[in-house]
Design an enzyme around this catalytic site. Sequence first.
Site, PDB file in Angstrom:
ATOM      1  N   LYS A 147      41.058  84.141  46.042  1.00 34.83           N
ATOM      2  CA  LYS A 147      42.093  83.001  47.438  1.00 34.83           C
ATOM      3  C   LYS A 147      42.694  83.534  48.288  1.00 34.83           C
ATOM      4  O   LYS A 147      43.314  84.729  48.135  1.00 34.83           O
ATOM      5  CB  LYS A 147      43.225  81.864  47.015  1.00 34.83           C
ATOM      6  CG  LYS A 147      43.776  80.539  47.650  1.00 34.83           C
ATOM      7  CD  LYS A 147      45.381  80.826  47.994  1.00 34.83           C
ATOM      8  CE  LYS A 147      46.587  81.814  48.206  1.00 34.83           C
ATOM      9  NZ  LYS A 147      47.987  81.371  48.105  1.00 34.83           N
ATOM     10  N   ASN A 180      50.871  87.070  43.328  1.00 36.11           N
ATOM     11  CA  ASN A 180      51.823  87.039  44.711  1.00 36.11           C
ATOM     12  C   ASN A 180      52.409  85.780  45.643  1.00 36.11           C
ATOM     13  O   ASN A 180      52.955  85.796  46.367  1.00 36.11           O
ATOM     14  CB  ASN A 180      50.467  86.800  45.233  1.00 36.11           C
ATOM     15  CG  ASN A 180      49.970  85.176  44.952  1.00 36.11           C
ATOM     16  OD1 ASN A 180      49.742  84.710  43.670  1.00 36.11           O
ATOM     17  ND2 ASN A 180      49.324  83.811  45.838  1.00 36.11           N
ATOM     18  N   ALA A 192      45.066 100.814  31.419  1.00 34.26           N
ATOM     19  CA  ALA A 192      45.471  99.171  31.440  1.00 34.26           C
ATOM     20  C   ALA A 192      46.363  98.694  30.865  1.00 34.26           C
ATOM     21  O   ALA A 192      46.855  99.262  30.308  1.00 34.26           O
ATOM     22  CB  ALA A 192      44.157  98.844  30.060  1.00 34.26           C
ATOM     23  N   THR A 195      30.418  38.313  65.123  1.00 36.19           N
ATOM     24  CA  THR A 195      29.201  40.119  65.993  1.00 36.19           C
ATOM     25  C   THR A 195      28.932  39.220  67.787  1.00 36.19           C
ATOM     26  O   THR A 195      28.672  40.339  68.006  1.00 36.19           O
ATOM     27  CB  THR A 195      27.936  39.500  64.930  1.00 36.19           C
ATOM     28  OG1 THR A 195      27.015  38.747  65.139  1.00 36.19           O
ATOM     29  CG2 THR A 195      28.377  40.641  63.660  1.00 36.19           C
ATOM     30  N   ARG A 217      33.253  42.907  51.776  1.00 37.43           N
ATOM     31  CA  ARG A 217      33.128  42.666  50.133  1.00 37.43           C
ATOM     32  C   ARG A 217      32.760  44.720  49.598  1.00 37.43           C
ATOM     33  O   ARG A 217      31.897  45.118  48.507  1.00 37.43           O
ATOM     34  CB  ARG A 217      31.158  42.263  50.357  1.00 37.43           C
ATOM     35  CG  ARG A 217      31.758  40.635  50.554  1.00 37.43           C
ATOM     36  CD  ARG A 217      29.843  40.965  51.387  1.00 37.43           C
ATOM     37  NE  ARG A 217      29.787  40.986  53.228  1.00 37.43           N
ATOM     38  CZ  ARG A 217      28.899  40.604  53.530  1.00 37.43           C
ATOM     39  NH1 ARG A 217      27.674  40.135  52.695  1.00 37.43           N
ATOM     40  NH2 ARG A 217      28.633  41.061  54.624  1.00 37.43           N
ATOM     41  N   GLU A 270      21.398  31.949  59.987  1.00 32.53           N
ATOM     42  CA  GLU A 270      22.177  33.265  58.409  1.00 32.53           C
ATOM     43  C   GLU A 270      21.606  32.603  57.318  1.00 32.53           C
ATOM     44  O   GLU A 270      21.801  31.082  57.255  1.00 32.53           O
ATOM     45  CB  GLU A 270      23.699  32.849  58.845  1.00 32.53           C
ATOM     46  CG  GLU A 270      24.232  33.867  60.136  1.00 32.53           C
ATOM     47  CD  GLU A 270      23.850  35.124  60.041  1.00 32.53           C
ATOM     48  OE1 GLU A 270      24.050  35.761  59.049  1.00 32.53           O
ATOM     49  OE2 GLU A 270      22.417  35.779  61.277  1.00 32.53           O
ATOM     50  N   ARG A 302      38.513  80.034  46.816  1.00 29.05           N
ATOM     51  CA  ARG A 302      39.371  79.544  47.517  1.00 29.05           C
ATOM     52  C   ARG A 302      39.449  79.232  48.759  1.00 29.05           C
ATOM     53  O   ARG A 302      38.828  80.365  49.569  1.00 29.05           O
ATOM     54  CB  ARG A 302      40.871  78.752  47.142  1.00 29.05           C
ATOM     55  CG  ARG A 302      41.014  78.745  45.236  1.00 29.05           C
ATOM     56  CD  ARG A 302      42.007  78.680  44.583  1.00 29.05           C
ATOM     57  NE  ARG A 302      43.458  78.072  45.589  1.00 29.05           N
ATOM     58  CZ  ARG A 302      44.030  78.467  45.330  1.00 29.05           C
ATOM     59  NH1 ARG A 302      44.589  79.146  44.505  1.00 29.05           N
ATOM     60  NH2 ARG A 302      45.072  78.014  45.438  1.00 29.05           N
TER      61      ARG A 302
HETATM   62  C1  UD1 Z   1      23.992  40.668  59.873  1.00 30.22           C
HETATM   63  C2  UD1 Z   1      23.853  39.374  61.076  1.00 30.22           C
HETATM   64  C3  UD1 Z   1      22.411  38.969  60.350  1.00 30.22           C
HETATM   65  C4  UD1 Z   1      21.655  40.283  59.496  1.00 30.22           C
HETATM   66  C5  UD1 Z   1      22.631  41.398  59.064  1.00 30.22           C
HETATM   67  C6  UD1 Z   1      21.630  42.376  58.816  1.00 30.22           C
HETATM   68  C7  UD1 Z   1      25.331  38.474  62.471  1.00 30.22           C
HETATM   69  C8  UD1 Z   1      25.567  36.779  62.485  1.00 30.22           C
HETATM   70  N1  UD1 Z   1      24.477  38.192  61.392  1.00 30.22           N
HETATM   71  O1  UD1 Z   1      24.356  40.291  58.781  1.00 30.22           O
HETATM   72  O2  UD1 Z   1      21.893  38.297  60.555  1.00 30.22           O
HETATM   73  O3  UD1 Z   1      20.647  39.782  58.871  1.00 30.22           O
HETATM   74  O4  UD1 Z   1      23.756  41.558  59.893  1.00 30.22           O
HETATM   75  O5  UD1 Z   1      22.108  43.564  58.211  1.00 30.22           O
HETATM   76  O6  UD1 Z   1      25.046  39.227  63.271  1.00 30.22           O
HETATM   77  N2  UD1 Z   1      31.278  42.912  63.224  1.00 30.22           N
HETATM   78  C9  UD1 Z   1      32.219  43.157  64.364  1.00 30.22           C
HETATM   79  N3  UD1 Z   1      33.296  41.816  63.886  1.00 30.22           N
HETATM   80  C10 UD1 Z   1      33.106  40.961  63.763  1.00 30.22           C
HETATM   81  C11 UD1 Z   1      32.154  41.126  62.451  1.00 30.22           C
HETATM   82  C12 UD1 Z   1      31.318  41.641  62.895  1.00 30.22           C
HETATM   83  O7  UD1 Z   1      32.228  43.908  64.473  1.00 30.22           O
HETATM   84  O8  UD1 Z   1      33.917  40.264  64.602  1.00 30.22           O
HETATM   85  C13 UD1 Z   1      30.412  44.274  63.023  1.00 30.22           C
HETATM   86  C14 UD1 Z   1      30.880  44.617  61.138  1.00 30.22           C
HETATM   87  O9  UD1 Z   1      32.073  45.372  61.346  1.00 30.22           O
HETATM   88  C15 UD1 Z   1      29.430  45.166  60.722  1.00 30.22           C
HETATM   89  C16 UD1 Z   1      28.622  44.614  61.666  1.00 30.22           C
HETATM   90  O10 UD1 Z   1      28.812  43.675  62.451  1.00 30.22           O
HETATM   91  O11 UD1 Z   1      29.407  46.447  60.625  1.00 30.22           O
HETATM   92  C17 UD1 Z   1      27.332  43.265  61.079  1.00 30.22           C
HETATM   93  O12 UD1 Z   1      28.257  42.184  60.424  1.00 30.22           O
HETATM   94  P1  UD1 Z   1      28.689  41.648  58.762  1.00 30.22           P
HETATM   95  O13 UD1 Z   1      30.226  41.149  58.981  1.00 30.22           O
HETATM   96  O14 UD1 Z   1      28.668  42.914  57.974  1.00 30.22           O
HETATM   97  O15 UD1 Z   1      27.423  40.572  59.457  1.00 30.22           O
HETATM   98  P2  UD1 Z   1      26.418  40.357  58.202  1.00 30.22           P
HETATM   99  O16 UD1 Z   1      26.717  39.152  57.470  1.00 30.22           O
HETATM  100  O17 UD1 Z   1      25.863  41.457  57.392  1.00 30.22           O
HETATM  101 CA    CA Z   2      26.380  43.528  56.926  1.00 27.98          CA
END
Ligand code: UD1
Ligand code: CA
Length: 464
Positions: A353, A388, A425, A81, A18, A157, A335
């Site tokens: 600079k 320069n 000058a 996550t 996004r 979610e 600079r």
């Molecule tokens: C997540 C939560 C949601 C919460 C919201 C708050 C989950 C499933 N959902 O949703 O409940 O309200 O955050 O901001 O956890 N990430 C990884 N690997 C992955 C997917 C994500 O490292 O495979 C990391 C992303 O880089 C990010 C974080 O996890 O920093 C959250 O992921 P994101 O996709 O933004 O979750 P949300 O939809 O915001």
């Molecule tokens: Ca998020």
Amino acid sequence: MQPTSIAGIILAAGKGTRMKSELPKGLHRMCGIPMVEHVARAMKAAGIERPIIVIGHGGELIQDALGDAYDYVWQREQLGTGHAALMASPVLAGHNGPVIIAAGDTPMLQASTFEGLIQAHTASHALVTLSSAVIADPKGYGRIVRGPNGDPVKIVEDKDCNPDEKLIDEINVALYCFDCPTLLRILPTLSNSNAQGEYYLTDVIDSVQKEGGKLTAKVFDDPDVIVGVNDRWQLALAAKEMNRRILKKHAVNGVTLMDIDSISVGIDVEIGGDTVLEAGTILVGKTKIGSACVIGPNTKIENSTVGNETSVVSSYIDQAIVGNKVWIGPYAHLRPKANIGDKAKIGNFVEVKNSTFGVGAKANHLAYIGDATVGSEANLGAGTITCNYDGYNKSRTQIGEKAFVGSNSTLVAPITIGDGAFVAAGSVITEDVPSDGGAFGRARQVTKEGWAASRRGAIKSANH
Ligand code: UD1
Ligand code: CA
């Protein structure tokens, strides 16, 4: 890791679709440092010695930007996550204490947020303490579903909510404290049968509840602290709030702010007491401003050091050093490697600079001073230009103490103007001028009596 210390994990492997960006989401900057670094610093400040960052999309870039103050774990495929947390399991094996998990896109978290969570977790003896907040617009966030006794039972979610669940205004902050062995046991059992086909970390809560384990929620009442950044509008809003937080810290420490809506100050900037920041002042990077300065209006200073009692008006300063009681501007450009001594004056439309100005040296108007050393109390007239660069090489100009360079002089480097020397000058100086010497590098003036009148006469008779 000590088996009973507190471990910390930051999830930052996602692409951040996004954001519509080539850059991984966590690397988008707020107030001077990447979002994920804000989270990592806050975690460290709360006493978690080496936060573990889960990286994936753009992982090398994140590692390069944040450096070796943190540990990194790869999640090669972004399957959710829960899967991201699973990737950190090997590092956590044998850890018996609590483990905090935060998201790399919740940059407003502070050390006190983590401390509050740890306290709540310790006090409740729960297996999981999640963080929630009640907000006016819960759209997009996971919702906290509470059971009959008021304890949380699961997180749903946004995309998986039924119409009733959509109405719940208590949201998941994506900040948790888990009993580590419980977390490690449940993570491999998560399923991805949900609207997004992902392994959700949030489903650990449901599993613990079904096993009869104790769950609790720490409700945070400051919505600014828990905000998640998923697109650039949210980034802009969070950055504005973070900037206010930084400005407040400086104001409380004795800095006067003339317009908090147009002043922006990076997180690592230092400012001395009794300094005034005027409207439109932007201080960036590792900038350090002394005390009793007046900076602005409309001034940008990046990675530079400014002494005490110095004024900078409507100017741009980048990687420069400016002394005490200096006057800069309006419309000056310092600079990289400009080094301006105490009580010097760099006036309007002057560019400097890689040059050093001694104490009290002056270039008051319309000059370019590059690769030069200007002695103390030397005076460079309006329109002084150091040549320069000959198209191939850069050469240096040495201007002695108390030297006087007349207006519109061209100093062709390499060249030395001695102490106390005088350049007339309009000179083009191609040979060194000795100390206390005078140089007149210009064509001699020819004056003719009555010349203009006879020209007028000649033109008039030609037109008849
Ligand atoms: C997540 C939560 C949601 C919460 C919201 C708050 C989950 C499933 N959902 O949703 O409940 O309200 O955050 O901001 O956890 N990430 C990884 N690997 C992955 C997917 C994500 O490292 O495979 C990391 C992303 O880089 C990010 C974080 O996890 O920093 C959250 O992921 P994101 O996709 O933004 O979750 P949300 O939809 O915001
Ligand atoms: Ca998020």
